[in-house]
Design an enzyme around this catalytic site. Structure first.
Site, PDB file in Angstrom:
ATOM      1  N   GLY A   1       0.786  -1.221   0.000  1.00 20.26           N
ATOM      2  CA  GLY A   1       0.000   0.000   0.000  1.00 20.26           C
ATOM      3  C   GLY A   1       0.814   1.265   0.000  1.00 20.26           C
TER       4      GLY A   1
ATOM      5  CG  ASP B   1       6.268   0.955  -2.428  1.00 24.71           C
ATOM      6  OD1 ASP B   1       6.715   1.967  -1.879  1.00 24.71           O
ATOM      7  OD2 ASP B   1       6.845  -0.146  -2.417  1.00 24.71           O
ATOM      8  CB  THR B   2       1.304   0.314  -5.712  1.00 23.75           C
ATOM      9  OG1 THR B   2       0.906  -0.767  -4.852  1.00 23.75           O
ATOM     10  CG2 THR B   2       2.757   0.129  -6.131  1.00 23.75           C
ATOM     11  CE  LYS B   3      -3.438   1.289   0.996  1.00 24.21           C
ATOM     12  NZ  LYS B   3      -3.935  -0.087   0.885  1.00 24.21           N
TER      13      LYS B   3
ATOM     14  CD  GLU C   1      -2.384  -9.526   0.754  1.00 20.44           C
ATOM     15  OE1 GLU C   1      -3.057  -8.886   1.566  1.00 20.44           O
ATOM     16  OE2 GLU C   1      -1.998  -9.027  -0.336  1.00 20.44           O
TER      17      GLU C   1
END
Length: 206
Positions: free
Chosen positions: A42, A44-46, A108
């Site tokens: 999250g 970095d890229t959310k 995940e």
């Protein structure tokens, strides 16, 4: 994107809905179905790659899972995420510079691999060779081994690369969505083949 697969996208959505009892009223306590699980870091890229891809897929009437968008206060974190991974047809692993700093992200990813999901890797501002599982002493050795295996499998899967500073965002979103849709189509066809095989076997045995 919508010009390329419009009828097939609609067909996938309807078939997935029917296979999960889409015509029935589901209790509100059940998690909504998930077609695409977006695995990401999250921090970095959310707010960019993962978030934009989530909204792009939603615009095509698919059902992506992104923790910040798909979870509500009171949800049990591991239960909700594990259920979404089990339900999904395709996973998208958005790798970024700080991805491997999170054992949760790696958990995940390993669950996606363990459950045999098709996974589309996206290498965002990072090269596959730069991704390594770090041992900070807080994670059991057996978990680290699982994470390394999952990461190696993802690194040797054909994926997409993207530079968030110099890249073409519309082109990237179109390419990523194409890859997701193509994998959903392949999964749909595999499910169809399995169903047909069962029906044929049943007819011969009757």
């Amino acid at each position: 994107m919508q010009r390329k697969f419009p009828a097939r996208i609609s067909s996938i959505s309807r078939q997935i809905s029917r296979s999960r009892g889409g015509g029935e009223i589901q209790p509100k306590t059940l998690a909504p179905p998930c077609d695409v699980f977006i695995n990401h870091r999250g921090i970095d890229t959310k707010r960019n790659v993962a978030g934009l891809l989530y909204h792009h897929l939603r615009g095509l009437r698919l059902r992506p899972f992104l923790d910040s968008k798909s979870m509500r206060p009171g949800d049990r974190l591991f239960d909700k995420i594990d259920a979404a991974i089990r339900e999904c047809r395709v996973g998208v692993a958005v790798f970024s510079p700080m991805y491997c700093d999170s054992y949760f992200c790696l958990h995940e990813l390993s669950r996606l691999m363990e459950t045999g999901k098709k996974v589309v890797p996206v290498f965002c501002d990072v090269k596959p060779s730069e991704l390594r599982v770090k041992d900070d002493g807080s994670c059991p050795a057996e978990n680290l081994d699982k994470y390394r295996l999952a990461l190696e499998e993802a690194k040797f899967t054909v994926g997409l690369t993207f530079d968030t500073l110099r890249g073409d965002w519309p082109e990237f979103l179109a390419s990523a969505t194409d890859a997701v849709i193509q994998n959903l189509i392949e999964v749909e066809e595999e499910y169809g083949l399995i169903t047909d095989h069962k029906l044929t076997t049943s007819s011969f045995s009757s």
